[in-house]
Design a protein around this motif. Structure first.
Motif, PDB file in Angstrom:
ATOM      1  N   GLN A   8     -11.075 -25.321 -53.646  1.00  0.00           N
ATOM      2  CA  GLN A   8     -10.087 -24.883 -52.387  1.00  0.00           C
ATOM      3  C   GLN A   8     -10.946 -23.692 -51.721  1.00  0.00           C
ATOM      4  O   GLN A   8     -10.872 -24.035 -50.349  1.00  0.00           O
ATOM      5  N   ARG A   9     -11.364 -22.852 -52.220  1.00  0.00           N
ATOM      6  CA  ARG A   9     -11.881 -21.829 -51.557  1.00  0.00           C
ATOM      7  C   ARG A   9     -13.311 -22.213 -51.050  1.00  0.00           C
ATOM      8  O   ARG A   9     -13.724 -21.736 -49.833  1.00  0.00           O
ATOM      9  N   LEU A  10     -14.027 -22.926 -51.743  1.00  0.00           N
ATOM     10  CA  LEU A  10     -15.320 -23.374 -51.356  1.00  0.00           C
ATOM     11  C   LEU A  10     -15.108 -24.249 -50.042  1.00  0.00           C
ATOM     12  O   LEU A  10     -15.932 -24.503 -49.101  1.00  0.00           O
ATOM     13  N   PHE A  11     -14.119 -25.149 -50.117  1.00  0.00           N
ATOM     14  CA  PHE A  11     -13.724 -26.032 -49.070  1.00  0.00           C
ATOM     15  C   PHE A  11     -13.615 -25.236 -47.783  1.00  0.00           C
ATOM     16  O   PHE A  11     -13.854 -25.733 -46.771  1.00  0.00           O
ATOM     17  N   LEU A  12     -12.702 -24.192 -48.167  1.00  0.00           N
ATOM     18  CA  LEU A  12     -12.253 -23.353 -46.959  1.00  0.00           C
ATOM     19  C   LEU A  12     -13.445 -22.662 -46.316  1.00  0.00           C
ATOM     20  O   LEU A  12     -13.638 -22.472 -45.009  1.00  0.00           O
ATOM     21  N   ARG A  36      -1.861 -18.221 -51.069  1.00  0.00           N
ATOM     22  CA  ARG A  36      -2.332 -19.341 -51.896  1.00  0.00           C
ATOM     23  C   ARG A  36      -3.490 -20.320 -51.434  1.00  0.00           C
ATOM     24  O   ARG A  36      -3.277 -21.262 -51.344  1.00  0.00           O
ATOM     25  N   ASP A  37      -4.251 -19.575 -50.579  1.00  0.00           N
ATOM     26  CA  ASP A  37      -5.593 -20.197 -50.198  1.00  0.00           C
ATOM     27  C   ASP A  37      -5.201 -21.257 -49.273  1.00  0.00           C
ATOM     28  O   ASP A  37      -6.158 -22.265 -49.171  1.00  0.00           O
ATOM     29  N   ARG A  38      -4.435 -20.983 -48.412  1.00  0.00           N
ATOM     30  CA  ARG A  38      -4.125 -22.054 -47.580  1.00  0.00           C
ATOM     31  C   ARG A  38      -5.076 -21.927 -46.265  1.00  0.00           C
ATOM     32  O   ARG A  38      -5.289 -22.828 -45.369  1.00  0.00           O
ATOM     33  N   GLU A 256       4.682 -13.986 -58.335  1.00  0.00           N
ATOM     34  CA  GLU A 256       4.371 -13.022 -57.200  1.00  0.00           C
ATOM     35  C   GLU A 256       5.070 -11.887 -57.445  1.00  0.00           C
ATOM     36  O   GLU A 256       6.359 -12.017 -57.662  1.00  0.00           O
ATOM     37  N   HIS A 257       4.855 -10.780 -56.962  1.00  0.00           N
ATOM     38  CA  HIS A 257       5.164  -9.455 -56.917  1.00  0.00           C
ATOM     39  C   HIS A 257       6.431  -9.298 -58.032  1.00  0.00           C
ATOM     40  O   HIS A 257       7.752  -9.023 -57.500  1.00  0.00           O
TER      41      HIS A 257
END
Length: 283
Positions: A8-12, A36-38, A256-257
């Motif tokens: 996902q991060r490579l895509f973004l 969430r890497d949106r 989360e938190h």
């Protein structure tokens, strides 16, 4: 770049690069990934000026959601310090639609690197006054965008709190930022960031969101409550707080938190009169 970075991060990263080319911008800083890497964003230079470049991708059926054009749509709101979308580009790579936009930079740093506040802030009274004035200005401006549905608002409260919550409360729906936490506010000069989710919501949701994200820092939490007491200390304001508690506990269930969980439960207990009256649970 991390060799083990997720797909996902490579895509973004590729979407950001493609978006930069389409908008005539040159990224200059290491990208920052959103929740969430949106999304992905980075400092960039465009036409000789420093800007913020942001990009995302979504399946076509989700691009009708209010979040897809939130930052751009926020241009309709006036009298509030916020980034301006200078240019936007959308393109398709089936089955997804991609988008990139360049925005003006906020002149000041964010108050916190995380949505929940983790250290005391020394903010001048003028900052708090401007924040209160900004929220009032936002509420006063009509919008067709809907962030909270009345049916879903009541349903979530009923599911989370059952017979403890009294839903027979008169609520006013008003235009709201709907994600007013400390990573979306700058200081010492106030700019309100990230307008993806803004729209109509129960009045008081912004004050409640900021208060619940402040519970780990007692002094600041008390200040938030003091500034917005007229909103929070009402039946509708208490429902707004419970709605935010429900939202944050749902996030906590996904990891989360985790340190906010106990303060949130303590606040819920007080709002629902499930424990003796006392100071607000700013621990």
């Amino acid at each position: 770049m991390d060799r083990d970075e997720s797909e996902q991060r490579l895509f973004l990263r590729q979407v950001l690069a493609d978006g930069a080319a389409r908008l005539g911008a040159e990224p200059t800083g290491e990208p920052v990934f959103g929740w969430r890497d949106r999304t992905i964003g980075a400092l960039a230079i465009r036409r000789g000026e420093a800007v913020w470049l942001r990009a995302t991708g979504e399946h076509r059926e989700w691009t009708g959601d209010r979040m897809w054009t939130g930052n751009q749509d926020a241009a309709a709101l006036t009298g509030v310090a916020k980034p301006t979308v200078l240019a936007r580009s959308e393109w398709e790579e089936p089955p997804v639609v991609l988008a990139a936009e360049v925005m003006t930079l906020a002149p000041e740093p964010v108050c916190s690197s995380t949505p929940e506040l983790r250290k005391e802030l020394d903010l001048p009274d003028a900052w708090w006054e401007q924040l209160a004035d900004s929220l009032a200005r936002i509420e006063a401006q009509p919008s067709a965008r809907v962030s909270y549905s009345e049916k879903n608002f009541a349903y979530c409260l009923h599911v989370r709190f059952g017979p403890w919550v009294d839903l027979d409360v008169s609520l006013t729906w008003a235009t709201s930022h709907c994600d007013l936490h400390w990573a979306n506010l700058t200081a010492p000069g106030l700019t309100i960031l990230d307008w993806e989710t803004w729209g109509r919501a129960p009045q008081g949701i912004d004050a409640a969101t900021l208060y619940c994200h402040s519970l780990l820092v007692p002094k600041t939490a008390r200040k938030v409550y003091e500034v917005f007491r007229d909103t929070l200390d009402t039946p509708a304001g208490k429902l707004a707080q419970l709605s935010v508690i429900d939202h944050l506990l749902s996030r906590a269930a996904d990891g989360e938190h985790p340190d906010l969980v106990l303060p949130l439960h303590r606040l819920a207990d007080q709002l629902l009169n499930r424990r003796p009256e006392g100071d607000h649970p700013c621990i």
